[in-house]
Design an enzyme around this catalytic site. Structure first.
Site, mmCIF file in Angstrom:
data_model
loop_
_atom_site.group_PDB
_atom_site.id
_atom_site.type_symbol
_atom_site.label_atom_id
_atom_site.label_comp_id
_atom_site.label_asym_id
_atom_site.label_seq_id
_atom_site.Cartn_x
_atom_site.Cartn_y
_atom_site.Cartn_z
ATOM 1 N N GLU A 185 29.505 52.098 39.094
ATOM 2 C CA GLU A 185 30.195 53.345 39.460
ATOM 3 C C GLU A 185 31.402 53.152 40.386
ATOM 4 O O GLU A 185 31.607 53.927 41.315
ATOM 5 C CB GLU A 185 29.206 54.318 40.109
ATOM 6 C CG GLU A 185 28.013 54.622 39.219
ATOM 7 C CD GLU A 185 27.034 55.621 39.843
ATOM 8 O OE1 GLU A 185 27.219 56.005 41.010
ATOM 9 O OE2 GLU A 185 26.083 56.017 39.135
ATOM 10 N N GLU A 301 21.040 54.212 31.106
ATOM 11 C CA GLU A 301 20.242 55.130 31.949
ATOM 12 C C GLU A 301 20.047 56.478 31.258
ATOM 13 O O GLU A 301 20.136 57.536 31.888
ATOM 14 C CB GLU A 301 20.937 55.341 33.300
ATOM 15 C CG GLU A 301 21.261 54.070 34.038
ATOM 16 C CD GLU A 301 21.847 54.292 35.422
ATOM 17 O OE1 GLU A 301 21.819 55.434 35.931
ATOM 18 O OE2 GLU A 301 22.354 53.316 36.013
#
Ligand code: XIL
Length: 435
Positions: A185, A301
């Site tokens: 991220e 995810e």
């Protein structure tokens, strides 16, 4: 009357028609259909796994494996050792696992000089015992940093801190992992930087160089593990997602040009119910471009947030979630570079979305009534350890939110460990892969 499966699935969303998971599975008119319709939490007759044909050749890992894909989930060793039902699902269904929290820097580094490998080691041992690969998540992130981080890290010592952490952790697990999320991220165009990087703690300390440094250090510590850049908010063709994909592409293209070792991009896939293939043209092209750069892609995810669904009816939500899983998987598995698919959690009883609802706050809110889970307990533990709390991304712009919703139902197994319609639609989608 014969049921057209595709038309039925579309109806879940366009007409809001309540169709049970069993109908979506083509089980209509069979005894299993009747049983599956009762397969709600508290429903009368749980369906034995064998009767549903969901293990062995019927498992997700078998269907995925037949098409060259790994299937798996995020889980913690602690849950595997304390919950035999969850452990059995994992053994039956998964060819790859990832630690939901225990290999992140916060949990891994109780003090600046110590490392806590127990959770990661136990997951690797479970994987070895059952022939399941393990991913590492993650070596570098702006969130879930150790409690001591802010007071300890400076511009002078940050480089050493990063290198020591990655060398030690990737070195400890050397040869034992399938892949590492090396950097997680790091891109966030709304922060306004020209190259789109997140203005997070590592960037502030080290500048953009922290990214190649992290990858080079990981490669030196474990030459054979697949090195991954992992991110979220890149799964639709919304303006925000398009910008973020472009920034990530520039990042990884630059890394390739500079011979920075990177093998894969992780698409987290925390998506919302109603995600539609109509919204996937840019995503498909982007994945094709990544493939052209020689990169693999992992769905790292995946879960489906039902917060934006218009009613609270569990059967309707399950049907819509199943439909969304199918549509998303259809797109993802048709891309040859996609090599692994992992959900973020095994059952609806243990999802990071538990205890959350979107509403008054832009990125998450207070507890949902009646839901207290191991996940909530895990979060509480994380907070106690002083880690930065991570909230799920908010709903897509323009979508309404509802408050006081029942618990989220984002995964492939329900809170009673029973396969949901989504299990079967994901499995069906694996079967369609020709790549
Ligand atoms: C989440 C975990 O599931 C939670 O238990 C924890 O409290 C916060 O982090 N993106 C990621 C994951 O890369 O590490 C996050 O996991 C979910 C979002």
């Amino acid at each position: 009357m014969t049921f057209n499966r595709r038309a039925t699935r579309r109806q879940f969303i366009s007409n809001g028609i309540v169709v049970s998971g069993a109908l979506a599975l083509g089980l209509r008119g069979t005894n299993l259909a009747a049983e599956a319709q009762t397969n709600q939490p508290g429903g009368p007759s749980p369906i034995p796994a064998a009767a549903m044909g969901i293990t062995g050749p019927g498992s997700l890992k078998a269907h995925a494996g037949a098409k060259g894909l790994l299937f798996g989930t995020a889980v913690e060793a602690q849950l595997l050792s304390s919950n035999v039902d969850v452990a059995q699902i994992v053994i039956d269904q998964c060819s790859i696992l990832v630690a939901e929290n225990s290999m992140k820097m916060g949990p891994m580094r109780p003090t600046p000089t110590t490392y806590s490998f127990e959770g990661g080691d136990a997951l690797v041992a479970f994987g070895e015992a059952h022939g399941i690969k393990v991913r590492g998540h993650n070596l570098n992130w702006h969130a879930q940093l150790p409690r001591w981080f802010n007071a300890t890290a400076t511009r002078d010592n940050a480089r050493q801190l990063l290198v020591d952490h990655i060398s030690t952790v990737a070195g400890h697990f050397k040869g034992k992992l399938h892949s590492w999320d090396v950097v997680n991220e790091a891109v966030n165009p709304p922060d306004g930087r020209p190259e789109g990087l997140r203005n997070g703690p590592w960037l502030k300390l080290l500048g953009p160089e922290f990214i190649p440094l992290a990858f080079r250090t990981a490669r030196a510590a474990d030459p054979d593990v697949l090195l991954t850049y992992n991110d979220y908010g890149i799964e639709t063709d919304s303006d925000g997602d398009v910008k973020k994909r472009a920034a990530i592409l520039e990042l990884v293209r630059g890394m390739k040009e500079d011979k920075v070792p990177i093998d894969a991009v992780g698409i987290q896939s925390h998506i919302h119910v109603g995600w539609s293939t109509a919204d996937s043209k840019g995503l498909r092209e982007w994945m094709r471009t990544l493939r052209g750069l020689g990169l693999k892609i992992f769905v790292t995810e995946m879960d489906i947030n039902d917060d934006t669904w218009k009613t609270n009816d569990p059967a309707e939500i399950d049907a819509a979630v199943a439909q969304t899983y199918h549509d998303y998987m259809d797109v993802m598995v048709s891309e040859p570079a996609v090599a692994a698919v992992l959900t973020w959690g095994v059952t609806d009883a243990h999802t990071w979305l538990a205890g959350r609802r979107f509403g008054p706050r832009p990125h998450g809110g207070g507890p949902r009534p009646g839901q207290v889970t191991g996940q909530a307990a895990g979060r509480a533990a994380g907070q106690a350890a002083g880690q930065v709390e991570v909230l799920p991304p908010g709903p897509p712009p323009g979508q309404s939110t509802q408050q006081n919703r029942p618990p989220e139902r984002p995964l492939l197994f329900d809170a009673n460990n029973k396969p949901k319609a989504a299990f079967f639609t994901v499995r069906d989608a694996f079967d369609t892969r020709t790549a």
